[in-house]
Design a protein around this motif. Structure first.
Motif, PDB file in Angstrom:
ATOM      1  N   ALA A  79       0.835  -1.206   0.000  1.00  0.00           N
ATOM      2  CA  ALA A  79       0.000   0.000   0.000  1.00  0.00           C
ATOM      3  C   ALA A  79       0.868   1.255   0.000  1.00  0.00           C
ATOM      4  N   GLY A  80       1.930   1.230   0.773  1.00  0.00           N
ATOM      5  CA  GLY A  80       2.840   2.367   0.803  1.00  0.00           C
ATOM      6  C   GLY A  80       3.582   2.552  -0.505  1.00  0.00           C
ATOM      7  N   ARG A  81       4.046   1.447  -1.095  1.00  0.00           N
ATOM      8  CA  ARG A  81       4.781   1.533  -2.357  1.00  0.00           C
ATOM      9  C   ARG A  81       3.906   2.060  -3.487  1.00  0.00           C
ATOM     10  N   LEU A  82       2.649   1.639  -3.504  1.00  0.00           N
ATOM     11  CA  LEU A  82       1.736   2.118  -4.546  1.00  0.00           C
ATOM     12  C   LEU A  82       1.515   3.623  -4.435  1.00  0.00           C
ATOM     13  N   ALA A  83       1.374   4.107  -3.211  1.00  0.00           N
ATOM     14  CA  ALA A  83       1.220   5.548  -3.014  1.00  0.00           C
ATOM     15  C   ALA A  83       2.485   6.286  -3.447  1.00  0.00           C
ATOM     16  N   LYS A  84       3.638   5.753  -3.070  1.00  0.00           N
ATOM     17  CA  LYS A  84       4.907   6.382  -3.440  1.00  0.00           C
ATOM     18  C   LYS A  84       5.082   6.402  -4.954  1.00  0.00           C
ATOM     19  N   SER A  85       4.743   5.300  -5.614  1.00  0.00           N
ATOM     20  CA  SER A  85       4.857   5.235  -7.076  1.00  0.00           C
ATOM     21  C   SER A  85       3.922   6.232  -7.737  1.00  0.00           C
ATOM     22  N   ALA A  86       2.731   6.406  -7.164  1.00  0.00           N
ATOM     23  CA  ALA A  86       1.775   7.358  -7.718  1.00  0.00           C
ATOM     24  C   ALA A  86       2.335   8.773  -7.643  1.00  0.00           C
ATOM     25  N   VAL A  87       2.955   9.118  -6.523  1.00  0.00           N
ATOM     26  CA  VAL A  87       3.553  10.446  -6.389  1.00  0.00           C
ATOM     27  C   VAL A  87       4.672  10.626  -7.406  1.00  0.00           C
ATOM     28  N   GLN A  88       5.522   9.608  -7.534  1.00  0.00           N
ATOM     29  CA  GLN A  88       6.633   9.702  -8.475  1.00  0.00           C
ATOM     30  C   GLN A  88       6.137   9.821  -9.913  1.00  0.00           C
ATOM     31  N   ASN A  89       5.129   9.044 -10.275  1.00  0.00           N
ATOM     32  CA  ASN A  89       4.599   9.089 -11.643  1.00  0.00           C
ATOM     33  C   ASN A  89       3.918  10.410 -11.947  1.00  0.00           C
ATOM     34  N   SER A  90       3.354  11.017 -10.909  1.00  0.00           N
ATOM     35  CA  SER A  90       2.638  12.275 -11.111  1.00  0.00           C
ATOM     36  C   SER A  90       3.574  13.431 -11.429  1.00  0.00           C
TER      37      SER A  90
END
Length: 299
Positions: free
Chosen positions: A82-93
């Protein structure tokens, strides 16, 4: 209104709307198993809509939802995902300023403080904390029915500078002159305890917009009386009809009110801000289109 912080909206209803995996008993945790890409896509959509904070999809990563055996075996790894998905979303954004709230949910069931087991708090909370810790910019104890649970969780958090926010859910099935949490505690009492706990923000979520407005007024007055105006106030309501005292928030999909479209929800957030809130977003049933309406005005 550049001083207003915009949260994201609800994850579960977005999963349902996109026909991603979502069912009893796992609820939003099911997508972590079967379609994690859907979770990340929703995070990214909220960021595109203007959310400055996204919340990890760890709300249902508790034994109440995924079962005792699965939690013991996979709780920490699911929280990590769950944390990694949120982090990836921030990075992709590409929006590096977006912060990640590490969601620590009610450990023993939403709205059900009667199920609270004080002797098991560390057993259930620690895997969530350990899994989310590499990704969380701050901690969010959300949908809390009582001040007791965040008081028990605070000592388990990493001993660093990351803030703790606490968000309470309110009794919203009847009119009353005294605002209360679902445990029966008064809002004033809960706020006083959170001041002592040293939280950075006190919020209200998963409740009716109407009762949240009243709770913000009580919170503002209590903070002023205790000379604790440095603590921020926030709100993110759900789009459900009033929930009775015996509601569990887990038995089935509740109906969505037809009077909370983005512009109508925006009107409520303006009322909250007028009462003293500086953090606004959405809970169950509040989607990216609602957050976009807020961002257009407040961001």
């Amino acid at each position: 209104m550049s001083n207003i912080i915009i949260l994201d909206g609800g994850m579960g209803r977005e999963l349902v709307r996109r026909k991603a995996p979502f069912q009893q008993p796992e609820w939003s945790a099911l997508a972590l198993y079967q379609q994690p890409s859907a979770v990340q896509a929703i995070h990214e959509d909220f960021i595109r809509s203007g959310a400055q904070i996204i919340t990890t999809n760890s709300y249902a990563v508790v034994p109440f939802h995924i079962g005792e055996q699965r939690f013991q075996a996979e709780g920490k790894s699911l929280a990590d995902l769950a944390g990694r998905l949120a982090k990836s979303a921030v990075q992709n954004s590409g929006v590096s300023a977006v912060k990640i709230a590490g969601s620590i949910p009610p450990l023993f069931g939403s709205y059900r403080f009667d199920l609270y087991e004080p002797n098991r708090v560390q057993e259930v909370a620690q895997p969530l904390i350990d899994g989310l810790s590499p990704y969380a910019d701050f901690w969010l104890c959300e949908t809390q029915s009582s001040a007791t649970e965040p008081q028990a969780i605070k000592p388990l958090l990493p001993k660093d500078e990351r803030p703790l926010w606490t968000s309470f859910t309110l009794q919203d099935d009847e009119a009353t002159d005294v605002q209360r949490l679902r445990s029966g505690e008064t809002v004033q009492s809960a706020v006083e305890k959170m001041i002592e706990l040293g939280v950075e923000a006190i919020l209200f979520n998963c409740s009716q917009p109407e009762v949240i407005e009243q709770a913000i007024s009580v919170t503002q007055a209590t903070l002023q009386a205790k000379h604790a105006e440095h603590i921020q106030i926030g709100a993110y309501a759900n789009a459900f009809p009033p929930q009775p005292k015996d509601a569990t928030a887990n038995e089935g999909l509740d109906d969505i009110r037809d009077d909370l479209n983005p512009q109508q929800y925006l009107a409520w957030t303006k009322k909250w801000i007028a009462k003293g809130a500086t953090i606004v977003g959405g809970c169950c049933g509040i989607g990216p289109e609602h957050i976009a309406a807020l961002a257009k005005v407040f961001k």
